[in-house]
Design a protein around this motif. Structure first.
Motif, short mmCIF file in Angstrom:
data_model
loop_
_atom_site.label_atom_id
_atom_site.label_comp_id
_atom_site.label_asym_id
_atom_site.label_seq_id
_atom_site.Cartn_x
_atom_site.Cartn_y
_atom_site.Cartn_z
N ARG A 81 -33.11 69.46 -33.67
CA ARG A 81 -33.04 70.28 -34.88
C ARG A 81 -33.67 69.53 -36.05
NH1 ARG A 81 -33.33 74.33 -37.60
NH2 ARG A 81 -31.65 75.78 -38.03
N ASP A 92 -30.39 69.18 -29.38
CA ASP A 92 -30.01 67.92 -30.01
C ASP A 92 -29.90 68.23 -31.50
OD1 ASP A 92 -29.67 65.38 -30.94
OD2 ASP A 92 -31.66 64.66 -30.37
N GLU A 93 -28.67 68.38 -31.98
CA GLU A 93 -28.48 68.88 -33.33
C GLU A 93 -27.29 68.21 -33.99
OE1 GLU A 93 -27.66 73.07 -32.94
OE2 GLU A 93 -26.51 72.74 -31.12
N PRO A 94 -27.31 68.15 -35.32
CA PRO A 94 -26.18 67.55 -36.03
C PRO A 94 -24.88 68.29 -35.73
CG PRO A 94 -28.06 67.86 -37.49
CD PRO A 94 -28.38 68.57 -36.21
N GLY A 95 -23.82 67.54 -35.46
CA GLY A 95 -22.54 68.15 -35.18
C GLY A 95 -22.41 68.70 -33.78
N GLY A 96 -23.45 68.54 -32.94
CA GLY A 96 -23.38 69.04 -31.58
C GLY A 96 -22.46 68.21 -30.71
N ASP A 97 -21.95 68.83 -29.68
CA ASP A 97 -21.07 68.15 -28.74
C ASP A 97 -21.93 67.29 -27.81
OD1 ASP A 97 -19.37 67.35 -26.69
OD2 ASP A 97 -18.31 69.28 -26.59
#
Length: 396
Positions: free
Chosen positions: A150, A180-185
């Motif tokens: 992201r 692949d993103e901020p805050g993702g698990d």
């Protein structure tokens, strides 16, 4: 005037009479051997299918298309596959893309509108690009190494994919990737498909396709390096009710018989090639065509039996589903495997009966056998299907 969007194209329903489909088959078949030998994309066959309206038959009515259902789609793919299996594979991937978009619209609106505009002018191919060199087929489990990262303006795609049918001829790639993103698990990341125009910078093709069959399908490797796409290009694949991701290709669904249909077409082509050879072949010791011998007549009957069996399974299953019969749903993968077995049995019987001529590249039967054997690679594969069916039967 500038600033006014062009009207969306409208695709009329193709003529799906037996006569019209046979004419399309013949036109597609005219260049099949040439492109099997060269390995180039079979654009003449694709253009013939496009002119007949077959490549856009599954475009949804809400998008200006005919909205062909599963029965019509498999009739189309059997006709195309009978002409050229490589054209059939490219068409199957495209038609299934359109059918999925019609049933569950998920593409970014601008991207799908662009695909439709291109489709009005000629063949515009799209395909799900999913397998990877290390992982193999996604239906076997696991998550892709391909990542969509992201950014402030969208996503950046990086990864290496294998068996990307269509090669550089793809107008759009539907790329299986992990977000692949901020805050993702980090343990259970979002998984989805990234809709990528084929002309986007950062896409590199590796000419790896050197296969037994489907040689003109251009099923090469492709590498994505910092390929930028907009924010709406990532389409998440929903998890199950238990929160676990399961790959949709791990089991055959109601719309999953397109690939089986194109190989049914290959078996039909093998039957025709066998019959033509048998009528024309007059050994000196026999003094008459081998078609007049009981041995060849029995083989022709065996070939026909296998094709009838495949047709009955394919069309009968779809009609049962069309009638709302849900009890058959757990058996769909096994039915798909059974169709594939009949396809291979029919073509092998034809080749075995003719000896050397059946294995010669001067005769189309050799190509049909090579193409028919490729039915086994499409997920779910036979061993996985038999294991799942056996567990279901045994209650394990």
């Amino acid at each position: 005037m500038t600033g006014i969007a062009a009207p969306a194209p409208v695709f009329t329903a193709p003529d799906l009479s037996d006569e019209a489909l046979a004419a399309a088959t013949a036109e597609i078949a005219a260049t099949a051997a040439e492109f099997d030998a060269s390995g180039e994309l079979p654009w003449p066959g694709l253009r013939a299918a496009h002119r007949a309206g077959l490549l856009t038959a599954a475009v949804g009515r809400q998008f200006g298309g005919p909205g062909a259902g599963p029965l019509d789609v498999v009739r189309i793919l059997a006709a195309i596959g009978e002409g050229d299996a490589s054209v059939g594979l490219l068409a199957a991937n495209l038609l299934l893309t359109h059918a999925a978009q019609a049933a569950h619209p998920s593409w970014p609106a601008a991207a799908y509108e662009d695909l439709l505009r291109r489709s009005a002018d000629g063949p515009a191919l799209a395909n799900a690009v999913r397998a990877e060199p290390e992982l193999g087929a996604p239906a076997r489990g696991g998550l892709p190494r391909t990542r969509a990262t992201r950014t402030a303006g969208g996503w950046v795609l990086n990864g290496h994919k294998a068996y990307a049918t269509g090669g550089a001829g793809l107008a759009y790639h539907v790329v299986w990737a992990v977000a692949d993103e901020p805050g993702g698990d980090p343990v259970h990341p979002r998984v989805g498909h990234v809709i990528v125009p084929g002309d986007r910078p950062g896409i590199t093709w590796l000419d790896t396709w050197n296969h037994l069959g489907l040689r003109a399908s251009n099923t090469h490797d492709v590498v994505y390096r910092d390929v930028e796409v907009p924010a709406d290009a990532f389409v998440e694949i929903p998890r199950g009710a238990d929160g676990v991701y399961r790959d949709p290709a791990a089991a055959t669904g109601p719309g999953g018989f397109g690939h089986a249909a194109l190989y049914l077409g290959v078996a039909r082509a093998a039957r025709s090639a066998f019959a033509a050879f048998a009528r024309e072949r007059v050994p000196a010791a026999l003094g008459r065509p081998i078609a007049q011998t009981e041995r060849i007549q029995a083989v022709a009957g065996e070939i026909d039996l296998q094709i009838v069996q495949a047709e009955t399974l394919l069309f009968g299953t779809l009609r049962r589903l069309e009638a709302g019969e849900t009890a058959i749903l757990p058996q769909l993968s096994a039915i798909k495997v059974a169709i594939g077995r009949s396809v291979v049995a029919a073509t092998q019987a034809a080749v075995a009966a003719l000896g050397n001529p059946g294995l010669s590249r001067h005769h189309p039967l050799e190509r049909h056998l090579r193409d028919a054997l490729c039915v086994r690679v499409h997920p779910p594969q036979e061993d996985a299907v038999l294991l799942a069916s056996g567990r279901r039967v045994l209650g394990v």
